[in-house]
Enzyme design. Structure first.
Site, mmCIF file in Angstrom:
data_model
loop_
_atom_site.group_PDB
_atom_site.id
_atom_site.type_symbol
_atom_site.label_atom_id
_atom_site.label_comp_id
_atom_site.label_asym_id
_atom_site.label_seq_id
_atom_site.Cartn_x
_atom_site.Cartn_y
_atom_site.Cartn_z
ATOM 1 N N LYS A 39 18.800 15.203 3.888
ATOM 2 C CA LYS A 39 18.468 16.670 3.945
ATOM 3 C C LYS A 39 17.611 17.271 4.825
ATOM 4 O O LYS A 39 18.023 18.051 5.537
ATOM 5 C CB LYS A 39 19.120 17.531 2.778
ATOM 6 C CG LYS A 39 19.959 17.242 1.625
ATOM 7 C CD LYS A 39 20.032 18.064 1.004
ATOM 8 C CE LYS A 39 19.464 18.716 -0.155
ATOM 9 N NZ LYS A 39 18.922 17.205 -1.173
ATOM 10 N N ARG A 94 23.845 25.541 -3.757
ATOM 11 C CA ARG A 94 23.629 24.129 -4.614
ATOM 12 C C ARG A 94 24.510 25.339 -6.678
ATOM 13 O O ARG A 94 24.308 23.505 -7.132
ATOM 14 C CB ARG A 94 21.896 24.174 -5.162
ATOM 15 C CG ARG A 94 21.480 22.604 -4.726
ATOM 16 C CD ARG A 94 19.717 23.020 -4.701
ATOM 17 N NE ARG A 94 19.093 21.311 -4.873
ATOM 18 C CZ ARG A 94 17.961 21.685 -3.818
ATOM 19 N NH1 ARG A 94 17.547 22.654 -2.706
ATOM 20 N NH2 ARG A 94 18.013 20.183 -3.723
ATOM 21 N N ARG A 135 8.700 8.370 -0.930
ATOM 22 C CA ARG A 135 7.885 9.514 0.036
ATOM 23 C C ARG A 135 6.519 9.767 -1.632
ATOM 24 O O ARG A 135 5.682 10.910 -1.082
ATOM 25 C CB ARG A 135 8.560 10.593 -0.547
ATOM 26 C CG ARG A 135 8.172 12.320 -0.053
ATOM 27 C CD ARG A 135 9.413 13.537 0.301
ATOM 28 N NE ARG A 135 10.068 13.353 -1.176
ATOM 29 C CZ ARG A 135 10.605 14.407 -0.782
ATOM 30 N NH1 ARG A 135 11.554 14.563 0.129
ATOM 31 N NH2 ARG A 135 11.295 14.516 -2.146
ATOM 32 N N ARG A 156 4.682 14.278 -4.539
ATOM 33 C CA ARG A 156 4.990 15.558 -4.508
ATOM 34 C C ARG A 156 5.278 15.797 -6.180
ATOM 35 O O ARG A 156 5.378 14.762 -6.099
ATOM 36 C CB ARG A 156 6.331 15.889 -3.779
ATOM 37 C CG ARG A 156 6.252 17.874 -3.031
ATOM 38 C CD ARG A 156 7.876 17.121 -2.358
ATOM 39 N NE ARG A 156 9.080 17.091 -2.954
ATOM 40 C CZ ARG A 156 10.446 17.359 -1.983
ATOM 41 N NH1 ARG A 156 11.034 16.994 -1.230
ATOM 42 N NH2 ARG A 156 11.201 17.480 -3.207
ATOM 43 N N ARG A 175 16.356 15.461 -11.315
ATOM 44 C CA ARG A 175 17.658 15.564 -10.467
ATOM 45 C C ARG A 175 18.058 15.195 -9.508
ATOM 46 O O ARG A 175 19.402 16.500 -9.562
ATOM 47 C CB ARG A 175 16.649 16.079 -8.973
ATOM 48 C CG ARG A 175 15.431 16.796 -9.433
ATOM 49 C CD ARG A 175 13.954 17.052 -8.713
ATOM 50 N NE ARG A 175 14.171 16.586 -6.907
ATOM 51 C CZ ARG A 175 13.121 15.245 -5.837
ATOM 52 N NH1 ARG A 175 12.490 14.948 -6.286
ATOM 53 N NH2 ARG A 175 13.248 15.377 -4.876
HETATM 54 P P1 B4P Z 1 15.362 14.113 1.936
HETATM 55 O O1 B4P Z 1 16.335 14.026 1.444
HETATM 56 O O2 B4P Z 1 15.380 14.698 3.430
HETATM 57 O O3 B4P Z 1 14.586 15.420 1.203
HETATM 58 P P2 B4P Z 1 14.237 16.751 0.411
HETATM 59 O O4 B4P Z 1 14.684 17.258 2.255
HETATM 60 O O5 B4P Z 1 13.129 17.272 0.484
HETATM 61 O O6 B4P Z 1 15.170 16.464 -0.529
HETATM 62 P P3 B4P Z 1 15.562 17.046 -1.865
HETATM 63 O O7 B4P Z 1 16.850 17.554 -2.793
HETATM 64 O O8 B4P Z 1 14.657 16.061 -2.528
HETATM 65 O O9 B4P Z 1 14.636 18.605 -2.307
HETATM 66 P P4 B4P Z 1 14.098 19.807 -1.942
HETATM 67 O O10 B4P Z 1 13.128 20.714 -1.194
HETATM 68 O O11 B4P Z 1 15.711 21.075 -1.412
HETATM 69 O O12 B4P Z 1 14.473 13.089 1.975
HETATM 70 C C1 B4P Z 1 13.769 12.252 0.895
HETATM 71 C C2 B4P Z 1 12.836 11.115 1.373
HETATM 72 O O13 B4P Z 1 14.005 10.112 2.027
HETATM 73 C C3 B4P Z 1 11.812 11.372 2.473
HETATM 74 O O14 B4P Z 1 10.707 10.880 2.161
HETATM 75 C C4 B4P Z 1 12.485 10.902 4.240
HETATM 76 O O15 B4P Z 1 11.629 10.668 4.338
HETATM 77 C C5 B4P Z 1 13.177 10.058 3.357
HETATM 78 N N1 B4P Z 1 14.629 9.510 4.383
HETATM 79 C C6 B4P Z 1 15.156 10.710 4.889
HETATM 80 N N2 B4P Z 1 16.020 10.350 5.578
HETATM 81 C C7 B4P Z 1 16.104 8.665 5.722
HETATM 82 C C8 B4P Z 1 16.906 7.439 5.884
HETATM 83 N N3 B4P Z 1 18.083 7.018 6.591
HETATM 84 N N4 B4P Z 1 16.250 6.087 5.537
HETATM 85 C C9 B4P Z 1 15.590 5.810 5.362
HETATM 86 N N5 B4P Z 1 14.720 7.194 4.603
HETATM 87 C C10 B4P Z 1 14.923 8.239 4.497
HETATM 88 O O16 B4P Z 1 14.397 20.936 -3.482
HETATM 89 C C11 B4P Z 1 13.152 20.656 -4.186
HETATM 90 C C12 B4P Z 1 13.640 21.778 -5.946
HETATM 91 O O17 B4P Z 1 13.227 22.689 -5.761
HETATM 92 C C13 B4P Z 1 14.378 21.305 -6.245
HETATM 93 O O18 B4P Z 1 14.378 20.182 -7.341
HETATM 94 C C14 B4P Z 1 14.707 22.806 -6.879
HETATM 95 O O19 B4P Z 1 13.940 22.942 -7.856
HETATM 96 C C15 B4P Z 1 14.643 24.059 -6.206
HETATM 97 N N6 B4P Z 1 15.476 24.536 -5.335
HETATM 98 C C16 B4P Z 1 15.661 24.105 -3.717
HETATM 99 N N7 B4P Z 1 16.698 24.600 -3.070
HETATM 100 C C17 B4P Z 1 17.183 25.633 -4.663
HETATM 101 C C18 B4P Z 1 18.257 26.061 -4.851
HETATM 102 N N8 B4P Z 1 19.643 26.327 -3.636
HETATM 103 N N9 B4P Z 1 18.559 26.592 -6.079
HETATM 104 C C19 B4P Z 1 17.733 25.925 -7.003
HETATM 105 N N10 B4P Z 1 16.555 25.194 -6.592
HETATM 106 C C20 B4P Z 1 16.522 24.972 -6.051
#
Ligand code: B4P
Length: 194
Positions: free
Chosen positions: A15, A90, A129, A135, A146
């Site tokens: 994402k 979410r 990552r 992280r 998660r």
């Molecule tokens: P991403 O999937 O891009 O990771 P992210 O955006 O950080 O998503 P995530 O769900 O983990 O965290 P968020 O910050 O939203 O990438 C992951 C890895 O994969 C990276 O290292 C990337 O380089 C790699 N990658 C990507 N594409 C690839 C490909 N095609 N091939 C290989 N590798 C690839 O949320 C974190 C926390 O915040 C949640 O757990 C929650 O506690 C809180 N939170 C956030 N939003 C919330 C909400 N709306 N309500 C309540 N809590 C919330």
């Protein structure tokens, strides 16, 4: 044209990675609730202190905290012509809250993108990552939690948006560029262009 978009997908589906690219191509801000929480945790703000206790365990931050933060953010000038919400909504309550925020201004979502990826692929990506970015929520037990929380609380949202005719599913497995191409093609087909 306006482009008010939501990006759904399990942790590690790509994402954040794809949001940055879509934002650049369409000229709308990518708004990541996870990034906003992490910035607040790093800055040791009151919001950050509240969010940290949930994030470190892989749980969702309470809706009351998250909804107010998003309402504030999407009201800012740079989001007036559109935005890409990454990681919000979410929960079902967040879906209704977002609808209410938009309809207050006579607005609605244009498209919801769901990036799909199987559990083993995302665990592998997030552990990679972890070794690069350190992280607090990228340890294997927290990643598994998660994924469970996502399956219970967020995966069902896709069906809600599908029923509204807004959902577009994208296969998130493959090279980052390949996934971006799939997304841009799907957005064009849905009538969302720069
Ligand atoms: P991403 O999937 O891009 O990771 P992210 O955006 O950080 O998503 P995530 O769900 O983990 O965290 P968020 O910050 O939203 O990438 C992951 C890895 O994969 C990276 O290292 C990337 O380089 C790699 N990658 C990507 N594409 C690839 C490909 N095609 N091939 C290989 N590798 C690839 O949320 C974190 C926390 O915040 C949640 O757990 C929650 O506690 C809180 N939170 C956030 N939003 C919330 C909400 N709306 N309500 C309540 N809590 C919330």
């Amino acid at each position: 044209m306006s482009a008010r978009m939501v990006l759904l997908g399990p942790p590690g589906a790509g994402k954040g990675t794809q949001a940055a690219r879509i934002s650049e191509r369409l000229g709308v801000p990518a708004i990541s609730t996870g990034d906003i929480f992490r910035a607040n945790v790093a800055g040791e703000t009151e919001l950050g202190k509240q969010a940290k206790q949930y994030m470190d365990r892989g749980e969702y931050v309470p809706d009351s905290v998250t909804n107010a933060m998003v309402k504030d953010r999407i009201a800012q000038e740079d989001a007036s012509e559109g935005f890409l919400l990454d990681g919000y909504p979410r929960t079902e309550a967040q879906v209704h809250e977002l609808d209410a925020m938009l309809s207050e201004s006579g607005l609605a979502l244009d498209v919801v993108l769901e990036i799909t990826a199987d559990n083993e692929a995302v665990v592998e990506r997030l552990l990679k990552r972890a070794s690069e970015q350190n992280r607090a929520d990228d340890t294997e037990p927290v990643i598994r939690r998660r994924l469970e929380v996502y399956a219970e609380q967020t995966a069902p949202l896709a069906a809600l948006y599908e029923a509204e005719g807004l959902l577009v599913r994208i296969d998130g497995i493959g090279e980052v560029d390949e996934v971006t191409d799939r997304i841009m093609t799907a957005l064009e087909a849905a009538g969302v262009t720069a």
